[in-house]
Motif scaffolding. Structure first.
Motif, mmCIF file in Angstrom:
data_model
loop_
_atom_site.group_PDB
_atom_site.id
_atom_site.type_symbol
_atom_site.label_atom_id
_atom_site.label_comp_id
_atom_site.label_asym_id
_atom_site.label_seq_id
_atom_site.Cartn_x
_atom_site.Cartn_y
_atom_site.Cartn_z
ATOM 1 N N SER A 271 0.568 12.386 17.776
ATOM 2 C CA SER A 271 -0.641 11.873 17.119
ATOM 3 C C SER A 271 -0.550 11.917 15.595
ATOM 4 C CB SER A 271 -1.869 12.649 17.591
ATOM 5 O OG SER A 271 -1.693 14.011 17.250
ATOM 6 N N ARG A 272 0.450 12.627 15.029
ATOM 7 C CA ARG A 272 0.636 12.623 13.574
ATOM 8 C C ARG A 272 1.217 11.298 13.078
ATOM 9 N NH1 ARG A 272 2.365 17.537 15.284
ATOM 10 N NH2 ARG A 272 1.485 19.365 14.284
ATOM 11 N N VAL A 273 1.809 10.517 14.010
ATOM 12 C CA VAL A 273 2.592 9.355 13.580
ATOM 13 C C VAL A 273 1.738 8.092 13.455
ATOM 14 C CG1 VAL A 273 4.524 7.827 14.151
ATOM 15 C CG2 VAL A 273 4.662 10.288 14.667
ATOM 16 N N THR A 274 1.743 7.515 12.243
ATOM 17 C CA THR A 274 1.163 6.188 12.029
ATOM 18 C C THR A 274 2.249 5.312 11.403
ATOM 19 O OG1 THR A 274 -1.127 6.902 11.887
ATOM 20 C CG2 THR A 274 -0.565 4.879 10.721
ATOM 21 N N LEU A 275 2.476 4.149 12.016
ATOM 22 C CA LEU A 275 3.555 3.255 11.579
ATOM 23 C C LEU A 275 2.921 1.959 11.086
ATOM 24 C CD1 LEU A 275 6.673 2.654 11.564
ATOM 25 C CD2 LEU A 275 6.390 1.807 13.892
ATOM 26 N N ILE A 276 3.256 1.585 9.857
ATOM 27 C CA ILE A 276 2.579 0.458 9.202
ATOM 28 C C ILE A 276 3.559 -0.652 8.852
ATOM 29 C CG2 ILE A 276 1.241 -0.187 7.117
ATOM 30 C CD1 ILE A 276 0.221 2.750 7.135
ATOM 31 N N ASP A 277 3.120 -1.896 8.995
ATOM 32 C CA ASP A 277 3.893 -3.032 8.502
ATOM 33 C C ASP A 277 3.039 -3.701 7.433
ATOM 34 O OD1 ASP A 277 6.236 -4.882 8.841
ATOM 35 O OD2 ASP A 277 4.589 -6.296 9.123
ATOM 36 N N ASP A 278 3.507 -3.626 6.171
ATOM 37 C CA ASP A 278 2.672 -4.087 5.059
ATOM 38 C C ASP A 278 3.394 -5.068 4.139
ATOM 39 O OD1 ASP A 278 0.893 -4.489 3.068
ATOM 40 O OD2 ASP A 278 0.912 -2.440 2.293
ATOM 41 N N PRO A 279 3.282 -6.370 4.421
ATOM 42 C CA PRO A 279 3.956 -7.374 3.582
ATOM 43 C C PRO A 279 3.302 -7.533 2.212
ATOM 44 C CG PRO A 279 2.646 -8.446 5.287
ATOM 45 C CD PRO A 279 2.566 -6.971 5.555
ATOM 46 N N LEU A 280 2.142 -6.867 1.996
ATOM 47 C CA LEU A 280 1.432 -7.026 0.728
ATOM 48 C C LEU A 280 1.703 -5.873 -0.229
ATOM 49 C CD1 LEU A 280 -2.016 -8.190 2.196
ATOM 50 C CD2 LEU A 280 0.051 -9.523 1.770
ATOM 51 N N LEU A 281 2.536 -4.933 0.184
ATOM 52 C CA LEU A 281 2.864 -3.768 -0.636
ATOM 53 C C LEU A 281 3.280 -4.214 -2.037
ATOM 54 C CD1 LEU A 281 3.245 -0.643 -0.066
ATOM 55 C CD2 LEU A 281 5.680 -1.164 0.167
ATOM 56 N N LYS A 282 2.725 -3.573 -3.049
ATOM 57 C CA LYS A 282 3.020 -3.954 -4.428
ATOM 58 C C LYS A 282 4.508 -3.753 -4.721
ATOM 59 C CE LYS A 282 1.854 -2.897 -9.149
ATOM 60 N NZ LYS A 282 1.495 -1.819 -10.032
ATOM 61 N N ASN A 283 5.165 -4.816 -5.123
ATOM 62 C CA ASN A 283 6.596 -4.788 -5.434
ATOM 63 C C ASN A 283 7.483 -4.281 -4.294
ATOM 64 O OD1 ASN A 283 6.560 -5.923 -8.025
ATOM 65 N ND2 ASN A 283 5.875 -3.996 -8.906
ATOM 66 N N GLY A 284 7.016 -4.394 -3.075
ATOM 67 C CA GLY A 284 7.855 -4.006 -1.937
ATOM 68 C C GLY A 284 9.011 -4.989 -1.807
ATOM 69 N N ALA A 285 10.151 -4.504 -1.317
ATOM 70 C CA ALA A 285 11.334 -5.367 -1.246
ATOM 71 C C ALA A 285 11.130 -6.525 -0.271
ATOM 72 C CB ALA A 285 12.549 -4.544 -0.842
ATOM 73 N N ALA A 286 10.226 -6.360 0.686
ATOM 74 C CA ALA A 286 10.010 -7.432 1.659
ATOM 75 C C ALA A 286 8.615 -8.036 1.511
ATOM 76 C CB ALA A 286 10.218 -6.899 3.080
ATOM 77 N N SER A 287 8.007 -7.849 0.352
ATOM 78 C CA SER A 287 6.660 -8.391 0.143
ATOM 79 C C SER A 287 6.710 -9.903 -0.009
ATOM 80 C CB SER A 287 6.027 -7.769 -1.109
ATOM 81 O OG SER A 287 5.810 -6.399 -0.873
ATOM 82 N N ALA A 288 5.770 -10.582 0.639
ATOM 83 C CA ALA A 288 5.740 -12.041 0.619
ATOM 84 C C ALA A 288 4.355 -12.514 1.027
ATOM 85 C CB ALA A 288 6.778 -12.596 1.591
ATOM 86 N N PRO A 289 3.889 -13.628 0.471
ATOM 87 C CA PRO A 289 2.553 -14.127 0.833
ATOM 88 C C PRO A 289 2.497 -14.795 2.210
ATOM 89 C CG PRO A 289 3.573 -15.553 -0.815
ATOM 90 C CD PRO A 289 4.485 -14.381 -0.636
ATOM 91 N N PHE A 290 3.678 -15.191 2.733
ATOM 92 C CA PHE A 290 3.690 -15.841 4.059
ATOM 93 C C PHE A 290 5.003 -15.500 4.746
ATOM 94 C CE2 PHE A 290 5.187 -18.774 0.830
ATOM 95 C CZ PHE A 290 6.405 -19.186 1.335
ATOM 96 N N ASP A 291 5.038 -15.754 6.063
ATOM 97 C CA ASP A 291 6.240 -15.393 6.810
ATOM 98 C C ASP A 291 7.143 -16.613 7.018
ATOM 99 O OD1 ASP A 291 5.165 -16.887 8.858
ATOM 100 O OD2 ASP A 291 5.017 -15.233 10.299
ATOM 101 N N GLY A 292 8.129 -16.496 7.865
ATOM 102 C CA GLY A 292 9.145 -17.538 8.052
ATOM 103 C C GLY A 292 8.642 -18.807 8.709
#
Lengths: 451, 463
Positions: A271-292
């Motif tokens: 229950s401690r584990v939270t896993l997030i997918d965040d394409p809006l992360l500021k300056n994240g290496a995989a940040s993008a406004p839209f997907d493929g």
């Protein structure tokens, strides 16, 4: 020829050849890599590349083709290639083309000041990196790698349903590997740093991490085989998460290649584990406004307090499951058909500093490197058996370095047995499998093979 | 392709600062990839890779630039920009190009681009049916067909001008066996430097059934015992142990800078005297073969280790300078997007005198690694790891129960010394090898060998 003009020509030729829905996916990138060896720039590589991926519907099926040359033959090659490929498709899956989302988020993915760093500054950073490593400890015999890279990429997607979107991103990385020799023993330590803020590229501190690690491993030996409490350092934890990330893809689930099939809404992790997918992360290496596929990007929790909330979807898998796409359609390159991949994908950090985790571990092993994730891990079963090294911890402090061991376990079991989560979240940098991050994790127990 | 005048001009521009050597590598490659899942074609992509790489040396410095735009203007710009990264004034060398004819020893009979998609799909269906029909526990079969037709043109300031064509065809077969909630998969990937005639030379059905057999055996197997004990590694893809544990450490990429455990050891004993090992890029139609390497040097047979003594390294032009030795025809790159460096081609341990049966009969207790998965190595320390994808326990001279999940770890130099039996059944397997200059096709190979002791990792405790 610009992309819009090329698009019009391809679509016109496609219509003439009887193609239905059509889409082009274009990338244009510039890269620079500088490597220093023995106080000289021994490798300097610069590139300018572009590529055009094309997909089209013919006879109800979708075929793909790509080109890199923008010559007269390119248009015909794309149209005929995609048509011929569509004709052999037998799968009954419906491939979707997308007309566009109502709105797209603003994403910070390009840093002007990073692009403006001069070539001289970049070279001197690499020279400093190597120099700093040699200055830190006289046992540093070689610095096999002291390098940095910079890249920017422009993505453009347009289709016959009216979708037309683009964005630009950039980033830089640095890698140092230091080799130390003492009494005939050789050890290496390395540090990879990725970022879009040049001020975080500190040659001295990166060199220090690599050298300290190499020196700390001198005198390492194995440990008796058995079950151990384990602290996975943040970079190891993210490498394991990245290896098993495909199990969260709806495509793997639908094809029966993920043991998470049928587990939505159920508890699959501590229950401690939270896993997030965040394409809006500021300056994240995989940040993008839209997907493929041109679907607007959005942040989502994949695991929330141990419970599986969603799989990662593209349009095809979402339609099959009767849900909305999560915006995880991926095109690892213009050559690749649409697949599914996480974006900035990370385990939410906890409160404990790394040093506190070592105390909490009390007795066990810290793993600071694993080898063989491409061969010794089975994403279908979740089983892994990996070469590893690190440190033996006794009474809450490091007793000695450890080498020549393997750690073995199962990813799904590992998720359930996370006892403590550190505050030291770090990301891998861009990779085909997304930008994966994790803090350091304490795992109740893994099987260790050693002496 | 480029005109001689453009080539000369670009090389000249590349040498306009302090460079002492310049090279152009141009590539035009056609690719086909078709994926089938459970008997139905899911995905088909065809593509054309096209671009030019320009490389300049100044002593031991190297500059590399590449672009897809092959107009004279764009190439001149790339050459000048690359040259600007080097200090100095031109030596004023003139470049006189002379076309070099190369013997083409990798004949291609059925060019993939002349073969219809339907014929390709037909072969995939054969593989699918054979694997899927093998056993009721086979729950899924994925097939990937690929062909690559690469034309290259290489010219350099020493006057070399040469072209080559490499046609490669491969079939990947992945069979998944399911038992309850457990799944195990097995992969086979036969390929050659040849066209569609590959499928006249191999028995696709038999290879697919073999993959299915592995998957079924493993899903019903218990975990391998962990600990340090003897390991018998079978022939063919078993050669990945030598590739990972020793081959990478014999590439000039790590030897030249003195960061390999085998640096400076020529003439020394580094292996058991039973071991002779070779890298040979000149075997007709072998997966890792090429008429010339990616710097235009003719490929050849290079003896690496002879009866345990280190005889040679694999060397590219730049590292040849650093080492004061000659290039060995091992410079390779994935595409024009990579500067070449020394890489393996077809690398194998040569046949010995024993037979596999003798090795097994003479072994009291061991892990018999019938099939190997992939692995990796740190060339500085020689530490390697790799996965056993199909294993068995040998007890009292007999092959007994199958075991799964084993990983082998150790140091290349130590394993080489501990090989105590070598069979005569040399065979090779195909792999894609990833390293600094990208992912390239490479054959691995060996006869069945026995290693006195290796650390075997796995989920189950020691026996």
């Amino acid at each position: 020829m610009n992309f819009q003009e090329f698009k019009e020509r391809v679509f016109a030729a496609g219509r003439a050849a009887g193609l239905g829905d059509m889409e082009i996916y274009v990338t244009r990138s510039q890269r620079l890599r500088i490597r220093v060896f023995e106080a000289e720039v021994d490798d300097y590589a610069a590139s300018l590349e572009r590529g055009i991926g094309f997909r089209a519907r013919f006879g109800g099926k979708v075929g793909y083709a790509y080109v890199e040359a923008l010559d007269e033959e390119a248009v015909e090659y794309l149209v005929q290639g995609a048509k011929a490929n569509a004709q052999i498709i037998e799968s009954s899956d419906d491939v979707e083309f997308y007309a566009g989302s109502e709105s797209y988020p603003q994403v910070l993915s390009y840093n002007d000041s990073l692009a403006a760093v001069s070539a001289e500054e970049r070279v001197s950073f690499c020279l400093d990196l190597e120099k700093a490593a040699f200055a830190l400890d006289e046992r540093v015999a070689k610095v096999p790698y002291a390098l940095m890279g910079y890249g920017d990429t422009e993505v453009y997607i347009a289709n016959t349903l009216g979708l037309e979107q683009g964005f630009t991103s950039n980033g830089a990385f640095s890698y140092i590997s230091a080799l130390v020799r003492d009494n005939g023993q050789v050890k290496t330590g390395s540090k990879l740093h990725y970022g879009s803020d040049w001020s975080t590229f500190c040659a001295e501190s990166l060199a220090r991490e690599a050298v300290n690690e190499a020196v700390s491993l001198l005198g390492a030996s194995s440990v008796p085989s058995g079950d151990y409490r384990i602290l996975l350092r943040n970079d190891v934890a993210r490498e394991i998460l990245s290896t098993f990330a495909p199990v969260f893809s709806a495509e793997s689930v639908q094809k029966g290649l993920s043991l998470l099939q049928g587990k939505l809404g159920q508890s699959i992790a501590n229950s401690r584990v939270t896993l997030i997918d965040d394409p809006l992360l500021k300056n994240g290496a995989a940040s993008a406004p839209f997907d493929g596929e041109g679907v607007a990007a959005r942040t989502k929790k994949v695991i929330e307090s141990g419970r599986l909330v969603t799989y990662l979807h593209n349009l095809k898998t979402a339609k099959k499951d009767g849900v909305q796409s999560t915006g995880n359609a991926s095109r690892p390159s213009f050559k690749s058909p649409v697949g599914i991949s996480p974006t900035n994908f990370f385990i939410e950090p906890g409160q404990a500093a790394y040093g506190d985790l070592v105390k909490t571990l009390d007795d066990g092993l810290i793993i600071i490197s694993v080898q063989g994730t491409h061969s010794g891990a089975n994403p279908v079963s979740g089983d892994f058996s990996l070469g590893a090294y690190g440190y033996l911890v006794k009474n809450g402090s490091i007793a000695r370095p450890v080498e020549q061991i393997t750690i073995a376990g199962n990813f799904f079991k590992l998720l359930e047995t996370v006892e403590e989560i550190g505050s030291d979240l770090e990301f891998s940098g861009p990779d085909f499998g997304g930008n994966v991050g994790s803090p350091s994790l304490i795992i109740s127990n893994l099987a260790v093979a050693g002496m | 392709m480029l005109s001689e005048q453009v080539v000369t001009d670009v090389l000249w521009a590349a040498l306009s600062t302090g460079g002492d050597f310049a090279e152009i590598f141009m590539e035009d490659t056609f690719n086909t990839q078709i994926r089938m899942l459970d008997g139905a074609v899911e995905e088909a992509v065809s593509g054309r890779d096209y671009g030019v790489g320009i490389r300049i040396f100044q002593g031991l410095r190297s500059v590399y630039a590449y672009t897809n735009d092959t107009s004279r203007e764009s190439l001149m710009k790339a050459a000048r920009e690359a040259a600007a990264a080097l200090p100095g004034a031109p030596a004023g060398k003139t470049v006189v190009l002379a076309r070099l004819a190369v013997e083409k020893f990798n004949p291609v009979r059925l060019e993939p681009r002349q073969v219809t998609h339907l014929d390709k799909v037909e072969v995939m269906k054969q593989a699918h049916s054979a694997a899927a029909g093998f056993h009721e526990q086979i729950s899924q079969v994925a097939i990937v067909y690929t062909d690559v037709d690469q034309s290259v043109f290489i010219a350099n300031s020493e006057g070399l001008m040469v072209d080559d064509r490499r046609v490669r065809t491969r079939l990947g077969i992945n069979a998944v066996a399911t038992k309850g909630a457990e799944k195990q998969s097995a992969f086979r990937g036969p390929g050659r430097h040849m066209g569609f005639e590959l499928f006249e030379k191999i028995d696709v059905g038999e290879i697919a059934r073999d993959a299915a057999h592995s998957a079924v055996t493993m899903v019903n197997a218990d975990y391998a015992p962990s600990g340090k004990y003897p390991v018998i590694i079978d022939n063919e893809f078993g050669g990945v142990i030598f590739h990972e544990a020793c081959g990478h450490s014999l590439e000039a990429t790590s030897v030249a800078k003195g960061v390999s455990e085998f640096s400076g050891k020529l003439g020394e004993r580094i292996a058991s005297e039973l071991v002779t090992a070779v890298d040979d890029g000149s075997i007709p139609n072998a997966w890792g073969s090429q008429n010339i390497d990616d710097e235009g040097t003719k490929t050849r047979r290079n003896v690496l280790i002879e009866n345990g003594i280190l005889k040679g390294y694999m060397i590219d032009k730049l590292n040849a300078r650093r080492m004061g030795m000659e290039p060995t025809g091992n410079a390779r790159r994935q595409s024009y997007k990579f500067a070449p460096t020394s890489r393996m081609t077809n690398t194998f341990i040569c046949a010995g005198d024993s037979t596999r049966d003798e090795i097994i009969a003479n072994t009291e207790y061991a892990l018999y690694a019938k099939r190997m998965g992939g692995g990796s190595v740190n060339p500085a320390t020689g530490e390697f790891n790799f996965a056993v994808s199909e294993g068995y326990i040998v007890r009292g001279g007999k092959i007994e129960e199958p075991v799964r999940g084993a990983t082998l770890i150790g140091r290349g130099s130590e394993i080489l010394q501990q090989i105590d039996m070598v069979a005569s059944n040399l065979a090779t397997g195909q792999g894609m090898c990833g390293s600094v200059s990208g992912s390239i096709p490479a054959d691995v190979g060996q006869p069945t060998i026995r290693v006195k002791e290796i650390t075997v990792g796995g989920r189950k405790g020691a026996n």
